[in-house]
Design a protein around this motif. Structure first.
Motif, PDB file in Angstrom:
ATOM      1  N   LEU A   1       0.493  -1.077  -0.249  1.00 48.73           N
ATOM      2  CA  LEU A   1      -0.196  -0.047   0.012  1.00 48.73           C
ATOM      3  C   LEU A   1       0.892   1.098  -0.062  1.00 48.73           C
ATOM      4  O   LEU A   1       1.581   1.551   0.627  1.00 48.73           O
ATOM      5  N   THR A   2       0.730   1.753  -1.022  1.00 49.68           N
ATOM      6  CA  THR A   2       1.536   3.236  -0.840  1.00 49.68           C
ATOM      7  C   THR A   2       0.851   5.029  -0.446  1.00 49.68           C
ATOM      8  O   THR A   2      -0.524   4.270  -0.939  1.00 49.68           O
ATOM      9  N   LEU A   3       0.751   4.967  -0.052  1.00 47.27           N
ATOM     10  CA  LEU A   3      -0.112   6.371   0.715  1.00 47.27           C
ATOM     11  C   LEU A   3       0.840   7.583   0.444  1.00 47.27           C
ATOM     12  O   LEU A   3       1.961   7.789   0.820  1.00 47.27           O
ATOM     13  N   LEU A   4      -0.295   8.705  -1.197  1.00 47.43           N
ATOM     14  CA  LEU A   4       0.981   9.690  -1.235  1.00 47.43           C
ATOM     15  C   LEU A   4       0.226  10.532  -0.709  1.00 47.43           C
ATOM     16  O   LEU A   4      -0.777  10.617  -0.949  1.00 47.43           O
ATOM     17  N   ARG A   5       0.900  11.400  -0.146  1.00 45.94           N
ATOM     18  CA  ARG A   5       0.571  12.883   0.789  1.00 45.94           C
ATOM     19  C   ARG A   5       0.431  13.724  -0.548  1.00 45.94           C
ATOM     20  O   ARG A   5       1.378  14.149  -1.868  1.00 45.94           O
ATOM     21  N   GLY A   6      -0.622  15.007  -0.111  1.00 43.34           N
ATOM     22  CA  GLY A   6      -1.339  16.290  -1.054  1.00 43.34           C
ATOM     23  C   GLY A   6      -1.477  16.272  -1.838  1.00 43.34           C
ATOM     24  O   GLY A   6      -1.587  16.811  -3.320  1.00 43.34           O
ATOM     25  N   ILE A   7      -1.853  14.628  -2.842  1.00 43.52           N
ATOM     26  CA  ILE A   7      -2.930  14.620  -3.550  1.00 43.52           C
ATOM     27  C   ILE A   7      -3.857  15.024  -3.117  1.00 43.52           C
ATOM     28  O   ILE A   7      -5.115  14.459  -3.294  1.00 43.52           O
TER      29      ILE A   7
ATOM     30  N   PRO B   1       7.245  11.256 -10.102  1.00 38.99           N
ATOM     31  CA  PRO B   1       7.630  12.526 -10.686  1.00 38.99           C
ATOM     32  C   PRO B   1       7.804  12.723 -12.307  1.00 38.99           C
ATOM     33  O   PRO B   1       7.596  13.676 -12.380  1.00 38.99           O
ATOM     34  N   THR B   2       8.112  12.335 -12.819  1.00 38.52           N
ATOM     35  CA  THR B   2       9.155  12.000 -13.968  1.00 38.52           C
ATOM     36  C   THR B   2       7.003  12.099 -14.576  1.00 38.52           C
ATOM     37  O   THR B   2       6.783  11.537 -15.233  1.00 38.52           O
ATOM     38  N   GLY B   3       6.458  10.927 -14.017  1.00 43.70           N
ATOM     39  CA  GLY B   3       5.475   9.960 -14.554  1.00 43.70           C
ATOM     40  C   GLY B   3       4.157  10.935 -14.103  1.00 43.70           C
ATOM     41  O   GLY B   3       3.261  10.626 -15.267  1.00 43.70           O
ATOM     42  N   LEU B   4       4.527  11.652 -13.537  1.00 46.35           N
ATOM     43  CA  LEU B   4       2.521  12.055 -13.236  1.00 46.35           C
ATOM     44  C   LEU B   4       2.808  13.676 -12.340  1.00 46.35           C
ATOM     45  O   LEU B   4       3.298  14.783 -13.756  1.00 46.35           O
ATOM     46  N   ILE B   5       3.114  14.130 -11.814  1.00 44.05           N
ATOM     47  CA  ILE B   5       4.201  15.205 -10.753  1.00 44.05           C
ATOM     48  C   ILE B   5       5.291  15.205 -10.263  1.00 44.05           C
ATOM     49  O   ILE B   5       5.338  14.176  -9.408  1.00 44.05           O
ATOM     50  N   THR B   6       5.562  16.306  -9.613  1.00 38.30           N
ATOM     51  CA  THR B   6       6.599  16.467  -8.319  1.00 38.30           C
ATOM     52  C   THR B   6       5.939  16.128  -7.020  1.00 38.30           C
ATOM     53  O   THR B   6       4.902  17.257  -7.013  1.00 38.30           O
ATOM     54  N   LEU B   7       6.067  15.262  -5.951  1.00 40.11           N
ATOM     55  CA  LEU B   7       5.541  15.056  -4.865  1.00 40.11           C
ATOM     56  C   LEU B   7       5.886  15.481  -3.355  1.00 40.11           C
ATOM     57  O   LEU B   7       7.105  15.346  -3.898  1.00 40.11           O
ATOM     58  N   PRO B   8       5.307  16.313  -3.139  1.00 41.68           N
ATOM     59  CA  PRO B   8       5.879  16.713  -1.757  1.00 41.68           C
ATOM     60  C   PRO B   8       6.154  15.580  -0.932  1.00 41.68           C
ATOM     61  O   PRO B   8       7.421  15.817  -0.198  1.00 41.68           O
ATOM     62  N   GLU B   9       5.828  14.443  -0.228  1.00 41.35           N
ATOM     63  CA  GLU B   9       6.560  13.573   0.269  1.00 41.35           C
ATOM     64  C   GLU B   9       6.161  12.543  -0.501  1.00 41.35           C
ATOM     65  O   GLU B   9       4.891  11.915  -0.949  1.00 41.35           O
ATOM     66  N   LEU B  10       7.046  10.999   0.519  1.00 45.26           N
ATOM     67  CA  LEU B  10       6.221   9.266  -0.482  1.00 45.26           C
ATOM     68  C   LEU B  10       6.046   9.087   0.974  1.00 45.26           C
ATOM     69  O   LEU B  10       7.694   8.558   1.634  1.00 45.26           O
ATOM     70  N   TYR B  11       5.378   7.841   1.136  1.00 44.84           N
ATOM     71  CA  TYR B  11       5.713   7.432   2.960  1.00 44.84           C
ATOM     72  C   TYR B  11       5.174   5.963   1.887  1.00 44.84           C
ATOM     73  O   TYR B  11       4.260   5.810   1.002  1.00 44.84           O
TER      74      TYR B  11
END
Length: 78
Positions: free
Chosen positions: A7-13, A68-78
């Motif tokens: 499970l990947t929880l992407l923050r700020g999406i 980041p190259t596939g979609l957007i620059t993410l602030p953090e990845l957990y």
């Protein structure tokens, strides 16, 4: 080789109208990385997937490099 489920929880999406990502695009991005049984949960950026990779550090690095190259620059990845 048996696959592990992750499970990947992407923050700020998709919060407050910022960093809008279609879940179909996010799912495709994970599938293009070679993960299987990919699904997303609502519009939250949470992704459930399977991989035969057992090393969490390598798995995390792969996701952090591709997203980041596939979609957007993410602030953090957990």
């Amino acid at each position: 080789m048996a696959e592990n489920q992750y499970l990947t929880l992407l923050r700020g999406i998709n919060v407050g109208g910022n960093n809008i990502i279609k879940m179909t695009d996010l799912k495709s991005c994970f599938e293009n990385m070679g993960f299987t049984s990919v699904s997303t949960y609502i519009q939250s950026g949470n992704v459930i997937f399977k991989s035969d990779e057992k090393d969490n550090t390598r798995l995390t690095n792969k996701i952090e490099q591709v997203l980041p190259t596939g979609l957007i620059t993410l602030p953090e990845l957990y």
